[in-house]
Structure formats: structure tokens, C-alpha cells
Design a protein around this motif. Structure first.
Motif, PDB file in Angstrom:
ATOM      1  N   TRP A   1       0.855  -1.190   0.000  1.00 27.78           N
ATOM      2  CA  TRP A   1       0.000   0.000   0.000  1.00 27.78           C
ATOM      3  C   TRP A   1       0.890   1.239   0.000  1.00 27.78           C
ATOM      4  CZ3 TRP A   1       0.915  -3.364   3.888  1.00 27.78           C
ATOM      5  CH2 TRP A   1       1.571  -2.857   5.016  1.00 27.78           C
ATOM      6  N   ASP A   2       0.283   2.361  -0.291  1.00 29.00           N
ATOM      7  CA  ASP A   2       1.053   3.611  -0.272  1.00 29.00           C
ATOM      8  C   ASP A   2       0.096   4.778  -0.037  1.00 29.00           C
ATOM      9  OD1 ASP A   2       3.440   5.082  -0.418  1.00 29.00           O
ATOM     10  OD2 ASP A   2       2.972   5.685  -2.466  1.00 29.00           O
ATOM     11  N   GLU A   3       0.576   5.732   0.728  1.00 27.10           N
ATOM     12  CA  GLU A   3      -0.168   6.960   0.991  1.00 27.10           C
ATOM     13  C   GLU A   3       0.684   8.155   0.571  1.00 27.10           C
ATOM     14  OE1 GLU A   3      -3.048   6.374   4.792  1.00 27.10           O
ATOM     15  OE2 GLU A   3      -0.906   6.234   5.236  1.00 27.10           O
ATOM     16  N   GLN A   4       0.048   9.173   0.017  1.00 28.19           N
ATOM     17  CA  GLN A   4       0.745  10.387  -0.393  1.00 28.19           C
ATOM     18  C   GLN A   4      -0.090  11.600  -0.017  1.00 28.19           C
ATOM     19  OE1 GLN A   4       1.685  10.218  -4.565  1.00 28.19           O
ATOM     20  NE2 GLN A   4       3.010   8.406  -4.368  1.00 28.19           N
ATOM     21  N   VAL A   5       0.587  12.721   0.141  1.00 21.00           N
ATOM     22  CA  VAL A   5      -0.100  13.965   0.446  1.00 21.00           C
ATOM     23  C   VAL A   5      -0.598  14.593  -0.851  1.00 21.00           C
ATOM     24  CG1 VAL A   5       0.104  16.264   1.454  1.00 21.00           C
ATOM     25  CG2 VAL A   5       1.298  14.330   2.517  1.00 21.00           C
ATOM     26  N   VAL A   6      -1.916  14.708  -0.967  1.00 21.42           N
ATOM     27  CA  VAL A   6      -2.547  15.297  -2.166  1.00 21.42           C
ATOM     28  C   VAL A   6      -3.370  16.490  -1.719  1.00 21.42           C
ATOM     29  CG1 VAL A   6      -4.091  14.899  -4.110  1.00 21.42           C
ATOM     30  CG2 VAL A   6      -2.636  13.030  -3.263  1.00 21.42           C
ATOM     31  N   ASP A   7      -2.994  17.673  -2.236  1.00 21.15           N
ATOM     32  CA  ASP A   7      -3.687  18.916  -1.861  1.00 21.15           C
ATOM     33  C   ASP A   7      -3.681  19.117  -0.347  1.00 21.15           C
ATOM     34  OD1 ASP A   7      -4.244  19.401  -4.545  1.00 21.15           O
ATOM     35  OD2 ASP A   7      -6.147  18.304  -4.446  1.00 21.15           O
ATOM     36  N   GLY A   8      -2.543  18.810   0.262  1.00 23.86           N
ATOM     37  CA  GLY A   8      -2.392  19.021   1.697  1.00 23.86           C
ATOM     38  C   GLY A   8      -3.045  17.966   2.564  1.00 23.86           C
ATOM     39  N   VAL A   9      -3.590  16.915   1.950  1.00 21.53           N
ATOM     40  CA  VAL A   9      -4.265  15.852   2.699  1.00 21.53           C
ATOM     41  C   VAL A   9      -3.605  14.521   2.380  1.00 21.53           C
ATOM     42  CG1 VAL A   9      -6.458  14.678   3.127  1.00 21.53           C
ATOM     43  CG2 VAL A   9      -6.437  17.138   2.628  1.00 21.53           C
ATOM     44  N   LYS A  10      -3.327  13.740   3.424  1.00 25.55           N
ATOM     45  CA  LYS A  10      -2.738  12.415   3.226  1.00 25.55           C
ATOM     46  C   LYS A  10      -3.804  11.466   2.730  1.00 25.55           C
ATOM     47  CE  LYS A  10       0.436   9.218   5.503  1.00 25.55           C
ATOM     48  NZ  LYS A  10       1.097   8.864   6.796  1.00 25.55           N
ATOM     49  N   ARG A  11      -3.577  10.908   1.527  1.00 23.14           N
ATOM     50  CA  ARG A  11      -4.595  10.061   0.916  1.00 23.14           C
ATOM     51  C   ARG A  11      -3.991   8.741   0.469  1.00 23.14           C
ATOM     52  NH1 ARG A  11      -8.127  13.329  -3.353  1.00 23.14           N
ATOM     53  NH2 ARG A  11      -9.484  11.562  -2.915  1.00 23.14           N
ATOM     54  N   LEU A  12      -4.843   7.728   0.442  1.00 24.32           N
ATOM     55  CA  LEU A  12      -4.449   6.403  -0.026  1.00 24.32           C
ATOM     56  C   LEU A  12      -4.423   6.416  -1.546  1.00 24.32           C
ATOM     57  CD1 LEU A  12      -3.888   3.513   1.124  1.00 24.32           C
ATOM     58  CD2 LEU A  12      -6.309   3.032   0.751  1.00 24.32           C
ATOM     59  N   VAL A  13      -3.268   6.063  -2.134  1.00 25.33           N
ATOM     60  CA  VAL A  13      -3.134   6.104  -3.589  1.00 25.33           C
ATOM     61  C   VAL A  13      -2.861   4.730  -4.201  1.00 25.33           C
ATOM     62  CG1 VAL A  13      -2.340   8.498  -3.576  1.00 25.33           C
ATOM     63  CG2 VAL A  13      -0.659   6.648  -3.444  1.00 25.33           C
ATOM     64  N   TYR A  14      -2.589   3.732  -3.362  1.00 20.99           N
ATOM     65  CA  TYR A  14      -2.245   2.413  -3.907  1.00 20.99           C
ATOM     66  C   TYR A  14      -2.485   1.339  -2.850  1.00 20.99           C
ATOM     67  CZ  TYR A  14       0.891  -1.506  -5.098  1.00 20.99           C
ATOM     68  OH  TYR A  14       1.421  -2.747  -5.335  1.00 20.99           O
ATOM     69  N   VAL A  15      -3.139   0.267  -3.251  1.00 15.77           N
ATOM     70  CA  VAL A  15      -3.328  -0.913  -2.407  1.00 15.77           C
ATOM     71  C   VAL A  15      -3.207  -2.143  -3.292  1.00 15.77           C
ATOM     72  CG1 VAL A  15      -4.848  -2.172  -0.833  1.00 15.77           C
ATOM     73  CG2 VAL A  15      -4.927   0.316  -0.883  1.00 15.77           C
ATOM     74  N   CYS A  16      -2.452  -3.137  -2.826  1.00 13.40           N
ATOM     75  CA  CYS A  16      -2.318  -4.399  -3.542  1.00 13.40           C
ATOM     76  C   CYS A  16      -2.871  -5.514  -2.656  1.00 13.40           C
ATOM     77  CB  CYS A  16      -0.857  -4.677  -3.906  1.00 13.40           C
ATOM     78  SG  CYS A  16      -0.632  -6.214  -4.849  1.00 13.40           S
ATOM     79  N   LEU A  17      -3.850  -6.237  -3.177  1.00 13.14           N
ATOM     80  CA  LEU A  17      -4.521  -7.293  -2.424  1.00 13.14           C
ATOM     81  C   LEU A  17      -4.219  -8.645  -3.052  1.00 13.14           C
ATOM     82  CD1 LEU A  17      -7.998  -5.523  -2.126  1.00 13.14           C
ATOM     83  CD2 LEU A  17      -6.185  -5.581  -0.389  1.00 13.14           C
ATOM     84  N   LEU A  18      -3.812  -9.592  -2.229  1.00 11.00           N
ATOM     85  CA  LEU A  18      -3.551 -10.956  -2.681  1.00 11.00           C
ATOM     86  C   LEU A  18      -4.818 -11.785  -2.505  1.00 11.00           C
ATOM     87  CD1 LEU A  18      -1.545 -13.172  -3.601  1.00 11.00           C
ATOM     88  CD2 LEU A  18      -1.009 -13.540  -1.184  1.00 11.00           C
ATOM     89  N   GLU A  19      -5.289 -12.381  -3.599  1.00 13.35           N
ATOM     90  CA  GLU A  19      -6.529 -13.152  -3.564  1.00 13.35           C
ATOM     91  C   GLU A  19      -6.286 -14.588  -4.006  1.00 13.35           C
ATOM     92  OE1 GLU A  19      -9.635  -9.511  -4.592  1.00 13.35           O
ATOM     93  OE2 GLU A  19      -9.118 -10.973  -6.149  1.00 13.35           O
TER      94      GLU A  19
END
Length: 468
Positions: A157-175
Motif C-alpha cells: 500500500w502507499d499513501e501520499q499527500v494530495v492537496d495538503g491531505v494524506k490520501r491512499l493512492v495504492y493498495v495491492c490485495l492478494l486473492e
């Protein structure tokens, strides 16, 4: 080819998650793994030593305190029904939240259990896609679903600051995907990777095959056909609901549980060895004379006699069991109790319920945090489902909150009167009064304000009769 290697924090936490889950599963699962009960002489690979280790492990007792504690904690949360209210457009979630008949209550129970085991998990809101299309407008009759993912399935997973807000930008799920062939009556399993991305402010979902070379991509949209500006995945954790890895609340208890398992093996081995008597023989007879005098050899038994010569002697020696291993065993049991194996256990008949609450305030705080975090994450998932089904979510009409009253707290008559007076004086609203009555056990948790008001309207007014 994409790199689907697990995130570093995932790899560090994985052994702890596996430890707790195996302890919860019980003795049969724990015995499958030699790492929890090392071989006493690991360098000796002889068949005799391997057979001895097999018996050594078989005699060891695994007292499943971890599993029993987990069951008790779950029981404390779900001793009362969750507060639940949904708009008409997503009422189906109450009975079938994930498409396989799992209700919202069962989904939340699985989530609280997972949070106790590993300290994290998440909910994915998805809409069944057909031919790459994933919007309500193009698929009438289908419903948005909420899928639960445990910690072991969320590998990156990865979080980044977008427009001053920390947002979730990537999640990898193993199924894990299972396919059954009606022709051959065989079942095949494979893995796939579901990748959730925020690309240029738009939510995109990709499903990669096991080899990582091929994938299908969809861009989910809400009921009006508008793309989502956030990933429809909600994390929950034992401490907070961000993407970071929280420590498993049961890991410390599982560690001591495994050490107790090792001490138990030592006690049982010591008892087995010390309970076997050993025969010692002294004689002045030469070996050939001793063999001639006892042609059938030596057998322990009261119906046999032996010739040991003029100065011969025989003694049965039985070792005394060591108390050290038993002391260590008892120490581990006391440590497990201190960590939290006792959910609620009064020290004596004179101890009040309030004293019990104070003694277990730390454990209750952890359990209350977990219940609150799961409630918030699941409510966010419900709101995302409403975006699929209704367009705009109805936050006021959406209520989901798990019980956080882990002790019997029935209101007294004085408590009820005090609450009514606060309402009459305008200090609290009628909804606050009813919420407090629900928490106090006076009203059932599933008795919503709407139900109560509807019944009041159908009942005759309350009044006394005038006597002449």
C-alpha cells in the motif's frame, strides 16, 4: 512485469500474525510447526531421535488461552446488537453485505476477530463488473458489495499527500481463486493480485493474473456515471484507521502461550522419564556363569526369579521429578492472566462490578478502540456502497456502531429519572435520552427512534380516570 513483493512492514509483522492465528486455531495447528517446540537435540538426525521428538511433541499440552481469550473478547463486543440504520437503497446490506449471504453483523464479527489477531484489516467496496464495465447505470439489478480482507491479504500500500491531505493512492490485495470443474470433479486454486490505484485523481482497479503479465482494468463509477476521487478501501486497526501496521493485541499473550507449551513439553517429558523405573544389578559372578544361571535374560516382574550369586543384589531406582519445570509452567499461566487472559474475573465475592471495571480498564480500552475503529471503517464502506447505489450518500440516515458496553450497566430508577429530567430541562435531545437508555440496557439496541415513534402513534393516550 509489476513487482508484487510484500511491503517491508508486512514482512516484519507476518510471523506475529501467523503465531496468533495458529494459537487461536488450537493444538492441532500449533503441532504442525516445529518452530514452536524445538527438537531437544537438533543435530541428531537419527531415526531414534526423530521418533523420540515425535513422542515428545505428542505428549506436550497446548493450553489454548489465546483462543479462549479471543472468544471472550468477541463475546464482550457482541453481547449487544450493533446500532444499525440504513437508507432504503442499501438495506440489503443488513442480510447480504458481501454477496455470499454474510450479514453486516457477521462481517463486523469477522473484522473484530481479525483486528484482535493481527491488528489490522480492511473493507473493499466493489460493484460486480461485466465486460469491463463497473457502474450502476450499466448493470441494473446488481448490487454494490462490501468485501473483507484480512491483514495477510493486504501485501502492499502507499499513501501520499494530495492537496495538503494524506490520501491512499495504492493498495495491492492478494486473492486466492478457486475453480471447480463439473466434468472432472476437480478443484484448482490459483492466486491473483487486485490492485487499487488513484491515477490523476481517478480511482482505477486492476486484476493481475498470477504471472503478473496480464491484467484487466476497470474504472468504477457511481450511479450517475461519475468516477470516484478516492480508493474505495477502508483500513481499520487496533490503534487507528490509517494504513500503518498496528501491533496485534493478542501477540504478547500468544508469545507466552507458546512458552507455556514448551514448559508443558518439558514437564511431560520429565514425568515420562522419571516414572520409568531402572533396574541396577550387582554380582560377583563372571559373565558366562551369570548367563548360564539366567538363560532367559532379565525381565522385570513379580512372577520371575533370578540367580545373582552369593553376593548379588538388585535395586529398582526411580528418578524424582524436577520441580523447576512445573514452577516455570505456573509462572507462564500467571503471566497470561496478567496480560489479559481473564476477561472479567472477580477477586472475591465482595468485589464490586466497578472495581472489576477499574482493574480491567486497560483491556477494555483496547477492545473499545477496536470496536470503534471497525465501526468507523465499516460505516465508510457503507457510505461508499451508497455512492454506487444512490449517487449521494445519506450520512444522517446511516448508523452503524458496535457495542462498547462490555459490562452489565443496567440503569437504576434514579438514573432513568435523572436522564428524563435532563431531557425535560432541554439539556439533552430526545434522541440522546433514547441512546443513553439503549446503552443502559433499558431499551433494546435494535429499537430505533422511528420504531418507537411509530408505536407511540398507534397507542391510545396515557391518562387516568376521574372518579365521581
Amino acid at each position: 512485469m509489476p513487482n508484487f513483493s510484500p511491503r517491508a512492514e508486512y514482512s516484519e509483522a507476518l510471523p506475529g500474525w501467523q503465531l496468533v492465528k495458529r494459537c487461536v486455531a488450537g493444538a492441532r495447528e500449533v503441532r504442525k510447526h516445529d518452530i514452536y517446540l524445538p527438537m531437544p537435540d537438533p543435530e541428531n538426525k537419527s531415526a531414534e531421535n526423530l521418533a523420540r521428538y515425535k513422542q515428545y511433541k505428542k505428549r506436550a499440552m497446548f493450553l489454548n488461552i489465546t483462543g479462549r481469550t479471543r472468544t471472550g473478547l468477541l463475546g464482550a463486543v457482541f453481547r449487544k446488537t450493533a446500532e444499525l440504520q440504513l437508507p432504503t437503497g442499501v438495506e440489503y446490506l443488513k442480510e447480504n453485505a458481501s454477496g455470499d449471504g454474510t450479514s453486516l453483523e457477521q462481517l463486523s464479527k469477522d473484522s473484530v476477530g481479525e483486528c484482535l489477531d493481527s491488528g489490522r484489516g480492511g473493507f473493499l467496496v466493489d460493484f460486480p463488473a461485466v465486460d469491463g464495465v463497473s457502474s450502476m447505470a450499466d448493470m441494473q439489478g446488481r448490487r454494490a458489495l462490501i468485501h473483507h480482507y484480512g491483514a495477510e491479504s493486504i501485501i502492499d500500500w502507499d499513501e501520499q499527500v494530495v492537496d495538503g491531505v494524506k490520501r491512499l493512492v495504492y493498495v495491492c490485495l492478494l486473492e486466492c481463486v478457486s475453480e471447480f470443474s463439473p466434468e472432472s470433479l476437480e478443484r484448482s486454486t490459483s492466486t491473483q493480485y487486485r490492485v487499487l490505484l488513484l491515477v490523476d485523481g481517478r480511482y482505477v482497479q486492476r486484476v493481475y493474473a498470477e504471472d503478473g503479465n496480464t491484467f484487466t482494468e476497470t474504472e468504477p463509477t457511481d450511479k450517475s456515471g461519475k468516477p470516484f476521487d478516492h480508493i474505495l478501501f477502508s483500513f481499520y486497526g487496533a490503534q487507528n484507521n490509517d494504513a500503518s501496521v498496528d501491533k496485534s493485541p493478542l501477540e504478547d499473550l500468544a508469545d507466552v502461550n507458546i512458552l507455556h507449551y514448551g514448559n508443558s513439553a518439558t514437564v511431560e517429558e520429565s514425568g515420562f522419564i522419571s516414572s520409568q523405573p531402572t533396574l541396577f544389578i550387582t554380582t560377583d559372578m563372571p559373565t558366562d556363569e551369570f548367563v548360564a544361571a539366567n538363560p532367559n535374560g532379565m525381565h522385570i516382574g513379580s512372577t520371575r526369579g533370578y540367580n545373582l550369586g552369593k553376593n548379588g543384589n538388585a535395586t529398582l531406582v526411580q528418578a524424582t521429578e524436577s520441580q523447576l519445570a512445573r514452577t516455570l509452567l505456573k509462572d507462564k499461566e500467571e503471566q497470561m492472566l496478567m496480560i489479559g487472559a481473564r476477561i472479567v474475573q472477580k477477586a472475591g465475592g465482595a468485589e464490586t462490578a466497578e472495581a472489576v471495571r477499574i482493574r480491567y480498564s486497560s483491556d477494555n480500552s483496547v477492545l473499545g478502540t477496536i470496536a470503534g475503529n471497525v465501526s468507523e471503517a465499516l460505516k465508510r464502506a457503507i457510505l461508499d456502497a451508497e455512492r454506487f447505489m444512490m449517487g449521494e450518500p445519506d450520512e444522517k440516515a446511516t448508523v452503524f456502531w458496535l457495542n462498547q458496553s462490555f459490562f452489565d450497566e443496567t440503569m437504576t430508577a434514579q438514573d432513568i429519572l435523572a436522564q428524563v429530567q435532563l431531557w425535560q430541562q432541554g439539556l439533552i435531545a430526545k434522541s440522546d435520552l433514547r441512546t443513553n437508555l439503549r446503552q443502559g440496557g433499558v431499551l433494546e439496541a435494535d429499537r430505533t427512534d422511528e420504531k418507537i415513534d411509530a408505536e407511540i402513534e398507534t397507542e391510545p393516550p396515557v391518562g387516568g380516570s376521574d372518579e365521581q
